[in-house]
Each structure stands twice: as structure tokens, then as C-alpha cells.
Motif scaffolding. Structure first.
Motif, PDB file in Angstrom:
ATOM      1  N   ASP A 257      -8.072 -10.108   6.030  1.00 54.35           N
ATOM      2  CA  ASP A 257      -8.116 -10.925   7.503  1.00 54.35           C
ATOM      3  C   ASP A 257      -7.720  -9.783   8.457  1.00 54.35           C
ATOM      4  OD1 ASP A 257      -7.866 -12.395   9.617  1.00 54.35           O
ATOM      5  OD2 ASP A 257      -6.467 -13.852   8.781  1.00 54.35           O
TER       6      ASP A 257
ATOM      7  N   HIS B 228       4.378  -8.834  -5.435  1.00 57.55           N
ATOM      8  CA  HIS B 228       4.685  -8.286  -4.531  1.00 57.55           C
ATOM      9  C   HIS B 228       5.508  -6.768  -4.983  1.00 57.55           C
ATOM     10  CE1 HIS B 228       8.566  -6.918  -1.874  1.00 57.55           C
ATOM     11  NE2 HIS B 228       7.684  -7.648  -1.087  1.00 57.55           N
TER      12      HIS B 228
ATOM     13  N   ALA C  42       1.232  -4.124   9.789  1.00 54.10           N
ATOM     14  CA  ALA C  42       0.480  -5.371   9.748  1.00 54.10           C
ATOM     15  C   ALA C  42      -0.514  -5.395  11.008  1.00 54.10           C
ATOM     16  CB  ALA C  42       1.282  -6.696   9.652  1.00 54.10           C
TER      17      ALA C  42
ATOM     18  N   THR D  29      -3.707 -10.354  12.449  1.00 54.33           N
ATOM     19  CA  THR D  29      -2.016 -10.147  11.985  1.00 54.33           C
ATOM     20  C   THR D  29      -1.510 -11.508  11.960  1.00 54.33           C
ATOM     21  OG1 THR D  29      -1.841  -7.917  12.790  1.00 54.33           O
ATOM     22  CG2 THR D  29      -0.105  -8.939  12.502  1.00 54.33           C
ATOM     23  N   PRO D  30      -1.085 -12.106  11.097  1.00 50.38           N
ATOM     24  CA  PRO D  30      -0.300 -13.302  10.994  1.00 50.38           C
ATOM     25  C   PRO D  30       0.765 -13.233  12.007  1.00 50.38           C
ATOM     26  CG  PRO D  30      -0.652 -12.715   8.774  1.00 50.38           C
ATOM     27  CD  PRO D  30      -1.241 -11.544   9.490  1.00 50.38           C
TER      28      PRO D  30
ATOM     29  N   HIS E 279       1.552 -11.205   1.811  1.00 51.50           N
ATOM     30  CA  HIS E 279       0.570 -10.337   2.766  1.00 51.50           C
ATOM     31  C   HIS E 279       0.827  -8.907   2.775  1.00 51.50           C
ATOM     32  CE1 HIS E 279      -0.804 -13.821   4.987  1.00 51.50           C
ATOM     33  NE2 HIS E 279       0.262 -14.242   5.453  1.00 51.50           N
ATOM     34  N   THR E 280      -0.051  -7.925   2.625  1.00 51.10           N
ATOM     35  CA  THR E 280      -0.078  -6.668   2.464  1.00 51.10           C
ATOM     36  C   THR E 280      -1.125  -5.685   2.788  1.00 51.10           C
ATOM     37  OG1 THR E 280       0.485  -4.906   0.653  1.00 51.10           O
ATOM     38  CG2 THR E 280      -0.958  -6.780   0.105  1.00 51.10           C
TER      39      THR E 280
ATOM     40  N   THR F 122       2.261 -17.078  -0.091  1.00 51.63           N
ATOM     41  CA  THR F 122       1.314 -16.056   0.392  1.00 51.63           C
ATOM     42  C   THR F 122       1.867 -14.743   0.262  1.00 51.63           C
ATOM     43  OG1 THR F 122      -0.081 -17.618   1.378  1.00 51.63           O
ATOM     44  CG2 THR F 122      -0.607 -15.166   1.709  1.00 51.63           C
TER      45      THR F 122
ATOM     46  N   SER G 174      -4.227 -10.668   2.071  1.00 46.35           N
ATOM     47  CA  SER G 174      -3.530 -11.947   1.664  1.00 46.35           C
ATOM     48  C   SER G 174      -4.016 -12.482   0.213  1.00 46.35           C
ATOM     49  CB  SER G 174      -3.816 -13.016   2.674  1.00 46.35           C
ATOM     50  OG  SER G 174      -3.585 -12.515   3.785  1.00 46.35           O
ATOM     51  N   TYR G 175      -2.989 -12.529  -0.627  1.00 45.84           N
ATOM     52  CA  TYR G 175      -2.943 -12.967  -2.018  1.00 45.84           C
ATOM     53  C   TYR G 175      -2.135 -14.428  -1.737  1.00 45.84           C
ATOM     54  CZ  TYR G 175      -3.579  -8.166  -3.079  1.00 45.84           C
ATOM     55  OH  TYR G 175      -4.351  -7.182  -3.466  1.00 45.84           O
ATOM     56  N   GLU G 176      -2.966 -15.567  -2.045  1.00 47.87           N
ATOM     57  CA  GLU G 176      -2.532 -17.002  -1.617  1.00 47.87           C
ATOM     58  C   GLU G 176      -2.355 -17.508  -3.109  1.00 47.87           C
ATOM     59  OE1 GLU G 176      -5.030 -19.286   0.775  1.00 47.87           O
ATOM     60  OE2 GLU G 176      -4.786 -17.789   2.505  1.00 47.87           O
TER      61      GLU G 176
ATOM     62  N   VAL H 212      -4.627  -7.686   7.464  1.00 46.89           N
ATOM     63  CA  VAL H 212      -3.871  -7.927   6.152  1.00 46.89           C
ATOM     64  C   VAL H 212      -4.765  -8.182   4.975  1.00 46.89           C
ATOM     65  CG1 VAL H 212      -1.691  -8.313   7.201  1.00 46.89           C
ATOM     66  CG2 VAL H 212      -3.084 -10.407   6.615  1.00 46.89           C
TER      67      VAL H 212
END
Length: 336
Positions: A254, A314, A267, A257-258, A156-157, A154, A273-275, A271
Motif C-alpha cells: 500500500d 514480526h 513508513a 501510510t496508515p 505493517h513493514t 496486521t 501489510s501482512y493481515e 508499507v
């Protein structure tokens, strides 16, 4: 083997859970992975690493031939860290849940719960990431997760790509990519009338025919304006055929924050998220503990594709790449 390490005593090790390590793994790597999951993780003294709460790892200890053989550890095992953690168990595992591998098979008389389960799940993830193993107390089962089984990634950005833009980024590394259908906007015949302000609604009964017609026209105009606005997507997905199944790239926001990103200022507001996930044709076989050789070959090929997709994303959106065990992945380590 680091011969300066104290030797692990079998009598000390047998009643404890062990994180088993190969020669190239450093204690600092174990600490870094623990810190990425737990706020209170860190060294508390010489050779004592708090994982979280009352759970502590001591070591590393040197594993000699006698202990390796006596505890049935892999041939590559040269060091181990010993877990001290309160024992918390449930009722016996039902027969229908046994035989699937993992912790349930290792604890047939009662699976770990509470803190013990949280920490063992974490150490099993560490073993997968570090190419290590987890030996559990009691049954003495040695779990050796396959590092190659961690396929999905994933990104996250905070950068949102519209579906078309995301498709253009992925097209060179994922041929045959297609968007997953999203529900279309309602047709005029499916419209739900926009509610009139309550005060105007109550007054409508007292209006003459011309005034009521004007009020309904206003409501219809508002309804048309709402339905004509561009549809705002909460998320979308693209899919492409790959060996042994399909590859899905799903995108969503989301506000939380992870945990692994909690120290990064960018973050803290949430974020995007590109899974990037492999959807095998036969999940039970492909994701099971012992997939056949042909499936492993497909999985390894897909793993390279997943890494290429994550690297391409990325390069455009930045951020951080995370694996399915919620550990950071350096973009430099990915397949170009």
C-alpha cells in the motif's frame, strides 16, 4: 479508586456521552490512543483532552456508588471522562437495522453522523482496547465491547516476503497452511497481440509481403518476451483451517501510510501489510454481540493462533503490529 479525583455529578453526566474506565486505566492511555488516530489530539488544559476538532474529553472524574447505580454503569466502573461534542444526527434508524447491537441500537431516533459519529466510533474502540465502556446520552445505553472480540492483527513493514518464504515462516505456527490460488498466466492461445507502434502500423499497409512478414515476426517475438517474464504479484494469501473456520494471511503493498504509523520515517513511503484474519464459518454468529459459549471458546483459541502468527511474522519482517481498531500492539504482549 483515586479519591483525589473530583466526583462526577449525575446531573452533569446524564446529558453527555461518557467514556467509562476501570481502576487500572490511566488518562495517559486515553491520550495515547487519541493521538494515534487524530493529528490534533492532545491535552489543551488541566483535565481537558481534545480528541479532534471541537470534541473534548474532560476528566477523569470519580464515579461513586450513587452515580454508578443511577447511570447503570458496570460494577467495575470507578472513573469516567465526559465528552463535549456538537450533536449531529441523521433520520431515525430503519427497523430492519435495529437489534444488531452497537451504536445503531443506542440511537434509534437518529444515528450520530459527522464529527459526533467519528468520535463515538473512536471512543467505542478505546473502550474495547481499555476494557471500558461507552455510555451514550439520550437513551442512556451503556455499550461494553468485549476486548476478546478484537481477534485480527496486521503487521505493517517495508519487507516483502515471497509467497514461498512467507509459507516457510508460518508453517511452524500454522500447520496445514496452503496458498490461495492466484490466476495463472495466460496461455499462448489466450494471448492478446502486442500493439505495433502507430507509425509502423499505418506504414504496414504500404509494405511488400516480405516486409509485412518481418514486422509480424517482430511483434510475435515481443509478445513472447512479455509473456515469458516472471509474473509480478501485487499480493497473495495463505489459508489454514482453525477452530470455527479458517485463518487467512493476506499480503499486499500500500503506497499510503496508515495513520497510526504517520510519525515513523520508515513508513512514509508506504508499507507492506501482512493481515492475519479469522474467517469464521458463521460470521453473523461469531462476530455478533453475544456469540454462544462454544463460539467464544473457538474465538479465544484462534486469538492465540493469530497472535502467534503475527509474532512469527514480526520476528522476520519487523515493523509494527496493529489491531483492527488501528491501535498499535506491542509484540511483547502477544502469545509466544
Amino acid at each position: 479508586m483515586d479519591t483525589t479525583l473530583p466526583r462526577l455529578d449525575r446531573a452533569l453526566a446524564e446529558p453527555r456521552h461518557l467514556l467509562v474506565l476501570a481502576a487500572e486505566v490511566l488518562p495517559e492511555e486515553v491520550e495515547a490512543l487519541a493521538v494515534s488516530h487524530f493529528d490534533d489530539a492532545g491535552w489543551t488544559g488541566l483535565a481537558t483532552l481534545r480528541v479532534t476538532g471541537e470534541a473534548q474529553l474532560t476528566g477523569p472524574w470519580q464515579v461513586d456508588d450513587a452515580v454508578r447505580s443511577g447511570l447503570d454503569l458496570p460494577a467495575w466502573a470507578v472513573a469516567a471522562m465526559l465528552l463535549r461534542c456538537p450533536v449531529q444526527r441523521s433520520a431515525p434508524v430503519p427497523p430492519e437495522l435495529r437489534g444488531m447491537g452497537g451504536l445503531l441500537d443506542a440511537f434509534p431516533e437518529g444515528e450520530p453522523v459527522g464529527l459526533e459519529r467519528v468520535v463515538l466510533d473512536h471512543l467505542l474502540a478505546q473502550a474495547r482496547r481499555l476494557g471500558g465502556a461507552l455510555r451514550v446520552a439520550g437513551t442512556g445505553t451503556v455499550l461494553v465491547p468485549d476486548p476478546a472480540s478484537a481477534v485480527d492483527l496486521t503487521v505493517h513493514t517495508t519487507v516483502w516476503l515471497e509467497p514461498e518464504a512467507c509459507g516457510r515462516v508460518l508453517a511452524p505456527v500454522l500447520p496445514g497452511l496452503a496458498p490461495v490460488d492466484v490466476p495463472e498466466a495466460s496461455s499462448p492461445g489466450d494471448r492478446v497481440a502486442v500493439d505495433v507502434h502507430p507509425l509502423r502500423a499505418r506504414a504496414a499497409a504500404e509494405l511488400d509481403e516480405g516486409e509485412r512478414a518481418w514486422l509480424h515476426a517482430e511483434a510475435d517475438a515481443l509478445d513472447d518476451a512479455v509473456l515469458s517474464r516472471p509474473q509480478v504479484l501485487d499480493g497473495y494469501a495463505h489459508v489454514a483451517a482453525v477452530p470455527g473456520g479458517a485463518l487467512e494471511v493476506s499480503v499486499a503493498g500500500d503506497e499510503h501510510t496508515p495513520r497510526v504509523l504517520r510519525a515513523l520515517p520508515w513508513a512514509r513511503g508506504g508499507v507492506i501489510s501482512y493481515e492475519v484474519r479469522w474467517r469464521p464459518d458463521d460470521p453473523g454468529l461469531a462476530l455478533g454481540p453475544r456469540p454462544p459459549l462454544a463460539v467464544r471458546r473457538d474465538r479465544e483459541e484462534v486469538r492465540g493462533i493469530v497472535e502467534g502468527v503475527a509474532a512469527a511474522l514480526h520476528a522476520v519482517v519487523g515493523g509494527q503490529i496493529v489491531d483492527d481498531d488501528a491501535f498499535l500492539v506491542a509484540v511483547e504482549s502477544l502469545t509466544p
